[in-house]
Design a protein around this motif. Structure first.
Motif, PDB file in Angstrom:
ATOM      1  N   GLY A   1     -22.214 -57.300  52.894  1.00 20.74           N
ATOM      2  CA  GLY A   1     -21.971 -57.399  51.465  1.00 20.74           C
ATOM      3  C   GLY A   1     -21.425 -56.098  50.913  1.00 20.74           C
ATOM      4  O   GLY A   1     -20.536 -55.473  51.497  1.00 20.74           O
ATOM      5  N   LEU A   2     -21.980 -55.662  49.782  1.00 22.52           N
ATOM      6  CA  LEU A   2     -21.517 -54.431  49.153  1.00 22.52           C
ATOM      7  C   LEU A   2     -21.777 -53.217  50.034  1.00 22.52           C
ATOM      8  O   LEU A   2     -20.995 -52.262  50.033  1.00 22.52           O
ATOM      9  N   ALA A   3     -22.882 -53.246  50.789  1.00 25.12           N
ATOM     10  CA  ALA A   3     -23.173 -52.123  51.679  1.00 25.12           C
ATOM     11  C   ALA A   3     -22.096 -51.991  52.752  1.00 25.12           C
ATOM     12  O   ALA A   3     -21.656 -50.889  53.084  1.00 25.12           O
TER      13      ALA A   3
ATOM     14  N   ASN B   1     -31.800 -47.986  49.187  1.00 25.71           N
ATOM     15  CA  ASN B   1     -32.361 -47.008  50.126  1.00 25.71           C
ATOM     16  C   ASN B   1     -33.714 -47.463  50.666  1.00 25.71           C
ATOM     17  O   ASN B   1     -34.031 -47.236  51.841  1.00 25.71           O
ATOM     18  N   GLU B   2     -34.518 -48.097  49.818  1.00 19.60           N
ATOM     19  CA  GLU B   2     -35.817 -48.605  50.266  1.00 19.60           C
ATOM     20  C   GLU B   2     -35.641 -49.663  51.351  1.00 19.60           C
ATOM     21  O   GLU B   2     -36.360 -49.674  52.356  1.00 19.60           O
ATOM     22  N   ILE B   3     -34.670 -50.541  51.153  1.00 23.04           N
ATOM     23  CA  ILE B   3     -34.415 -51.576  52.162  1.00 23.04           C
ATOM     24  C   ILE B   3     -33.934 -50.950  53.465  1.00 23.04           C
ATOM     25  O   ILE B   3     -34.381 -51.319  54.558  1.00 23.04           O
ATOM     26  N   ARG B   4     -33.018 -49.993  53.347  1.00 19.90           N
ATOM     27  CA  ARG B   4     -32.409 -49.401  54.536  1.00 19.90           C
ATOM     28  C   ARG B   4     -33.372 -48.501  55.302  1.00 19.90           C
ATOM     29  O   ARG B   4     -33.367 -48.494  56.539  1.00 19.90           O
ATOM     30  N   GLU B   5     -34.197 -47.738  54.590  1.00 24.39           N
ATOM     31  CA  GLU B   5     -35.001 -46.706  55.238  1.00 24.39           C
ATOM     32  C   GLU B   5     -36.449 -47.115  55.499  1.00 24.39           C
ATOM     33  O   GLU B   5     -37.112 -46.488  56.329  1.00 24.39           O
ATOM     34  N   VAL B   6     -36.952 -48.151  54.812  1.00 25.77           N
ATOM     35  CA  VAL B   6     -38.362 -48.515  54.964  1.00 25.77           C
ATOM     36  C   VAL B   6     -38.522 -49.944  55.482  1.00 25.77           C
ATOM     37  O   VAL B   6     -39.126 -50.180  56.537  1.00 25.77           O
ATOM     38  N   ILE B   7     -37.969 -50.897  54.752  1.00 24.36           N
ATOM     39  CA  ILE B   7     -38.226 -52.302  55.080  1.00 24.36           C
ATOM     40  C   ILE B   7     -37.594 -52.695  56.409  1.00 24.36           C
ATOM     41  O   ILE B   7     -38.259 -53.270  57.289  1.00 24.36           O
ATOM     42  N   LEU B   8     -36.314 -52.405  56.581  1.00 24.40           N
ATOM     43  CA  LEU B   8     -35.643 -52.804  57.818  1.00 24.40           C
ATOM     44  C   LEU B   8     -36.225 -52.115  59.052  1.00 24.40           C
ATOM     45  O   LEU B   8     -36.428 -52.779  60.084  1.00 24.40           O
ATOM     46  N   PRO B   9     -36.526 -50.807  59.020  1.00 23.07           N
ATOM     47  CA  PRO B   9     -37.176 -50.208  60.198  1.00 23.07           C
ATOM     48  C   PRO B   9     -38.525 -50.836  60.528  1.00 23.07           C
ATOM     49  O   PRO B   9     -38.874 -50.982  61.709  1.00 23.07           O
ATOM     50  N   GLU B  10     -39.303 -51.227  59.504  1.00 27.11           N
ATOM     51  CA  GLU B  10     -40.587 -51.882  59.770  1.00 27.11           C
ATOM     52  C   GLU B  10     -40.385 -53.237  60.434  1.00 27.11           C
ATOM     53  O   GLU B  10     -41.134 -53.613  61.351  1.00 27.11           O
TER      54      GLU B  10
END
Length: 298
Positions: free
Chosen positions: A42-44, A20-29
């Motif tokens: 991958g698994l997602a 969730n951190e990758i999807r909601e914070v890192i990637l939008p930044e």
């Protein structure tokens, strides 16, 4: 550019938190800072594909159940009474995940699809018994007698499934943890359904009976037997339709209520105005009907 990584499956909660951190914070930044497009695979990606297929399967499952029940009961409305218990089973499944502190996963969806087919069994038994008893007695006595007579079969059929799955809830091995979401969904969904099927289904049958009488009365009025009532009902329907358009329709289309209603951009306020206005219209129709009925008797 591909960025890969593996998350340990020993701690599913931590893995979900990182995802969730990758999807909601890192990637939008990254998108905002560098103007790039990102895509999680991958698994997602497998999870997205599975949820899409599971949703399609659930819809087909519900459609198949509805058509089968409509054929068996020879009614288009009675299957809705039988299937009304399904959302309550979903509530039980969600509460079970919360109680055991287990996140919803793909295995929960698998259990949900299976639960849909199982939970309506008790409802079918009860509705069938009510229909059988109602042939030689009134509906309300039939509902009471059917609920009393079917209590033991409903309890036994549900408890055999729930108690058979319950030991898996306390299994601590790592291999059993993958099955735990499915077991929780089935156990708590069926458990909640056991309690509510004896309360919700009889209530819905009674409501359907009352609505049926009102609809038949409205049809008689609109058929010309009571011309004044036909005009009153038609006016009431038109007024409620206009009120709906002026409240919900205005908020949905323009984002706010008309100036004459305050001009606020509030859906709850639109709901309040619509309910209040509909109540006033319904009372006016009832008043007209009462006056005409008393005038006829006089």
């Amino acid at each position: 550019v591909s960025v890969t990584g593996d998350l340990s499956e020993d701690d599913p909660d931590r893995a979900s938190e990182i995802s969730n951190e990758i999807r909601e914070v890192i990637l939008p930044e990254l998108k905002e800072s560098f103007g790039i497009s990102t895509y999680m695979s991958g698994l997602a990606e497998q999870e997205r594909n599975f949820l899409s297929d599971a949703f399609t399967g659930l819809v087909l499952c519900l459609a198949g159940i509805y058509l089968t029940l409509a054929w068996v009961f020879s009614s288009w409305s009675r299957p809705f009474v039988v299937m009304a218990i399904i959302p309550f089973g979903l509530v039980g499944a969600i509460w079970g995940h919360h109680y055991w502190d287990v996140p919803l996963s793909m295995f929960s969806v698998v259990g949900l699809i299976g639960m849909v087919g199982i939970i309506i069994n008790d409802s079918i038994v009860l509705v069938t018994t009510v229909d059988e008893y109602a042939r030689d007695r009134g509906l309300f006595p039939a509902i009471i007698d059917a609920a009393a007579d079917r209590l033991r079969p409903v309890v036994l059929t549900t408890l055999t499934t729930v108690l058979g799955l319950a030991p898996l809830l306390y299994e601590t091995s790592k291999d059993a943890q993958f099955l735990k979401p499915t077991v929780i969904t089935l156990t708590y969904g069926l458990g909640f359904g056991l309690v509510l099927v004896l309360l919700v289904v009889p209530a819905l049958l009674s409501i359907g009976h009352d609505l049926g009488r009102n609809i038949r009365a409205a049809r008689r009025a609109l058929a010309g037997r009571a011309p004044g009532m036909a005009l009153a009902l038609g006016s009431a329907i038109a007024a409620m339709t206009g009120l709906f358009a002026a409240t919900f329709g205005a908020v949905i289309v323009t984002g706010r209520l008309p100036a004459i209603l305050g001009g606020a951009s509030s859906m709850p306020l639109a709901l309040l105005i619509f309910i209040s206005g509909s109540a006033v219209i319904a009372f006016a129709v009832w008043l007209v009907a009462a006056v005409r009925f008393n005038a006829r008797r006089a």
